[in-house]
Design a protein around this motif. Structure first.
Motif, PDB file in Angstrom:
ATOM      1  N   MET A 158       0.783  -1.169   0.011  1.00 23.63           N
ATOM      2  CA  MET A 158       0.195  -0.101   0.083  1.00 23.63           C
ATOM      3  C   MET A 158       0.843   1.578   0.064  1.00 23.63           C
ATOM      4  N   VAL A 159       2.161   1.186   0.617  1.00 22.34           N
ATOM      5  CA  VAL A 159       2.931   2.405   0.559  1.00 22.34           C
ATOM      6  C   VAL A 159       3.547   2.482  -0.580  1.00 22.34           C
ATOM      7  N   LYS A 160       3.874   1.593  -1.141  1.00 22.35           N
ATOM      8  CA  LYS A 160       4.704   1.637  -2.556  1.00 22.35           C
ATOM      9  C   LYS A 160       3.658   2.035  -3.678  1.00 22.35           C
ATOM     10  N   ALA A 161       2.409   1.389  -3.194  1.00 20.94           N
ATOM     11  CA  ALA A 161       1.264   2.302  -4.407  1.00 20.94           C
ATOM     12  C   ALA A 161       0.909   3.675  -4.189  1.00 20.94           C
ATOM     13  N   GLY A 162       1.353   4.272  -3.084  1.00 22.35           N
ATOM     14  CA  GLY A 162       1.379   5.579  -2.821  1.00 22.35           C
ATOM     15  C   GLY A 162      -0.015   5.906  -2.042  1.00 22.35           C
ATOM     16  N   LEU A 163      -0.602   4.873  -1.311  1.00 25.24           N
ATOM     17  CA  LEU A 163      -1.774   5.026  -0.636  1.00 25.24           C
ATOM     18  C   LEU A 163      -1.400   5.680   0.679  1.00 25.24           C
ATOM     19  N   TYR A 164      -0.256   5.515   1.252  1.00 23.68           N
ATOM     20  CA  TYR A 164       0.223   6.158   2.501  1.00 23.68           C
ATOM     21  C   TYR A 164       1.669   6.526   2.458  1.00 23.68           C
ATOM     22  N   LYS A 165       2.074   7.367   3.072  1.00 25.05           N
ATOM     23  CA  LYS A 165       3.461   7.882   2.829  1.00 25.05           C
ATOM     24  C   LYS A 165       4.391   6.872   3.700  1.00 25.05           C
ATOM     25  N   ASP A 166       4.078   6.278   4.485  1.00 27.51           N
ATOM     26  CA  ASP A 166       4.931   5.216   5.358  1.00 27.51           C
ATOM     27  C   ASP A 166       4.184   4.006   5.904  1.00 27.51           C
ATOM     28  N   GLU A 167       4.985   2.935   6.385  1.00 30.18           N
ATOM     29  CA  GLU A 167       4.160   1.717   7.212  1.00 30.18           C
ATOM     30  C   GLU A 167       3.575   2.214   8.470  1.00 30.18           C
ATOM     31  N   GLN A 168       4.144   3.123   9.248  1.00 36.47           N
ATOM     32  CA  GLN A 168       3.312   3.593  10.354  1.00 36.47           C
ATOM     33  C   GLN A 168       2.086   4.372  10.251  1.00 36.47           C
ATOM     34  N   GLU A 169       2.016   5.306   9.082  1.00 42.33           N
ATOM     35  CA  GLU A 169       0.818   5.830   8.804  1.00 42.33           C
ATOM     36  C   GLU A 169      -0.265   4.921   8.279  1.00 42.33           C
ATOM     37  N   ALA A 170       0.395   3.948   7.521  1.00 43.32           N
ATOM     38  CA  ALA A 170      -0.646   2.722   7.023  1.00 43.32           C
ATOM     39  C   ALA A 170      -1.273   2.124   8.209  1.00 43.32           C
ATOM     40  N   LEU A 171      -0.457   1.743   9.172  1.00 43.00           N
ATOM     41  CA  LEU A 171      -1.195   0.960  10.362  1.00 43.00           C
ATOM     42  C   LEU A 171      -2.109   1.836  11.105  1.00 43.00           C
ATOM     43  N   LYS A 172      -1.555   3.068  11.420  1.00 35.88           N
ATOM     44  CA  LYS A 172      -2.404   4.158  12.111  1.00 35.88           C
ATOM     45  C   LYS A 172      -3.844   4.348  11.401  1.00 35.88           C
ATOM     46  N   ARG A 173      -3.912   4.550   9.991  1.00 35.33           N
ATOM     47  CA  ARG A 173      -4.955   4.871   9.342  1.00 35.33           C
ATOM     48  C   ARG A 173      -5.808   3.611   9.235  1.00 35.33           C
ATOM     49  N   LEU A 174      -5.344   2.314   9.268  1.00 32.81           N
ATOM     50  CA  LEU A 174      -6.073   1.134   9.015  1.00 32.81           C
ATOM     51  C   LEU A 174      -6.718   0.833  10.431  1.00 32.81           C
ATOM     52  N   VAL A 175      -5.983   1.220  11.395  1.00 35.81           N
ATOM     53  CA  VAL A 175      -6.614   0.799  12.894  1.00 35.81           C
ATOM     54  C   VAL A 175      -7.649   1.732  13.118  1.00 35.81           C
ATOM     55  N   HIS A 176      -7.662   3.116  12.754  1.00 35.23           N
ATOM     56  CA  HIS A 176      -8.461   4.087  12.686  1.00 35.23           C
ATOM     57  C   HIS A 176      -9.638   3.831  12.001  1.00 35.23           C
ATOM     58  N   ASP A 177      -9.562   3.389  10.773  1.00 32.45           N
ATOM     59  CA  ASP A 177     -10.746   2.948   9.994  1.00 32.45           C
ATOM     60  C   ASP A 177     -11.506   1.948  10.543  1.00 32.45           C
ATOM     61  N   GLN A 178     -10.798   0.783  10.904  1.00 32.35           N
ATOM     62  CA  GLN A 178     -11.424  -0.019  11.590  1.00 32.35           C
ATOM     63  C   GLN A 178     -12.263   0.102  12.846  1.00 32.35           C
ATOM     64  N   ALA A 179     -11.627   1.124  13.616  1.00 32.76           N
ATOM     65  CA  ALA A 179     -12.392   1.460  15.003  1.00 32.76           C
ATOM     66  C   ALA A 179     -13.673   2.520  14.478  1.00 32.76           C
ATOM     67  N   GLU A 180     -13.552   3.076  13.314  1.00 30.80           N
ATOM     68  CA  GLU A 180     -14.770   3.790  12.960  1.00 30.80           C
ATOM     69  C   GLU A 180     -15.683   2.891  12.498  1.00 30.80           C
ATOM     70  N   GLN A 181     -15.619   1.818  11.986  1.00 35.94           N
ATOM     71  CA  GLN A 181     -16.504   0.852  11.370  1.00 35.94           C
ATOM     72  C   GLN A 181     -17.174  -0.015  12.505  1.00 35.94           C
ATOM     73  N   LYS A 182     -16.050  -0.189  13.713  1.00 35.91           N
ATOM     74  CA  LYS A 182     -16.853  -0.894  15.049  1.00 35.91           C
ATOM     75  C   LYS A 182     -17.407  -0.033  15.881  1.00 35.91           C
ATOM     76  N   ILE A 183     -17.193   1.270  15.694  1.00 30.51           N
ATOM     77  CA  ILE A 183     -18.068   2.496  16.607  1.00 30.51           C
ATOM     78  C   ILE A 183     -19.363   2.427  15.924  1.00 30.51           C
ATOM     79  N   ASP A 184     -19.290   2.495  14.522  1.00 31.83           N
ATOM     80  CA  ASP A 184     -20.870   2.544  13.978  1.00 31.83           C
ATOM     81  C   ASP A 184     -21.480   1.130  14.181  1.00 31.83           C
ATOM     82  N   TYR A 185     -21.055   0.177  14.070  1.00 28.45           N
ATOM     83  CA  TYR A 185     -21.478  -1.048  14.434  1.00 28.45           C
ATOM     84  C   TYR A 185     -22.164  -1.238  15.884  1.00 28.45           C
ATOM     85  N   TYR A 186     -21.436  -0.838  16.682  1.00 31.99           N
ATOM     86  CA  TYR A 186     -21.928  -1.044  18.079  1.00 31.99           C
ATOM     87  C   TYR A 186     -22.831   0.070  18.497  1.00 31.99           C
TER      88      TYR A 186
END
Length: 106
Positions: free
Chosen positions: A24-52
């Protein structure tokens, strides 16, 4: 690294696990692996918050009150038990706990 009380436990994660993130970083979706992990966790949290949040709203509509009022209602009925309400209380309590857990990641 995982913190368990005062103990620190290291967990070895195979490099292969991180390949999709690196891609995902190589494809330019995120600037680095740390940002990718933070965004993925954030997105997962938003989905779970919506569900609950939706599950909690269903319970509030069913009983016409919020969880705190329902908890007081259950606790005030020490003499008589309604098994459906007790089951809903346990389920609703788990929804509230899960919502609070995921909110910490936003």
């Amino acid at each position: 690294m995982v913190l368990l009380g005062d103990a620190i436990e290291y967990v070895k994660v195979p490099r292969k696990v991180f390949e999709p993130i690196s891609d995902m970083v190589k494809a330019g979706l995120y600037k680095d692996e740390q940002e990718a992990l933070k965004r993925l966790v954030h997105d997962q949290a938003e989905q779970k918050i919506d569900y609950y949040g939706k599950k909690i709203a269903e319970m509030e509509q069913k009983y016409g009150m919020d969880f705190s009022a329902f908890e007081n209602r259950i606790q005030s009925r020490a003499e008589e038990e309604d098994f459906e309400e007790w089951d809903d209380f346990i389920l609703w309590e788990s929804y509230v706990a899960a919502l609070r857990y995921w909110e910490q990641f936003l």
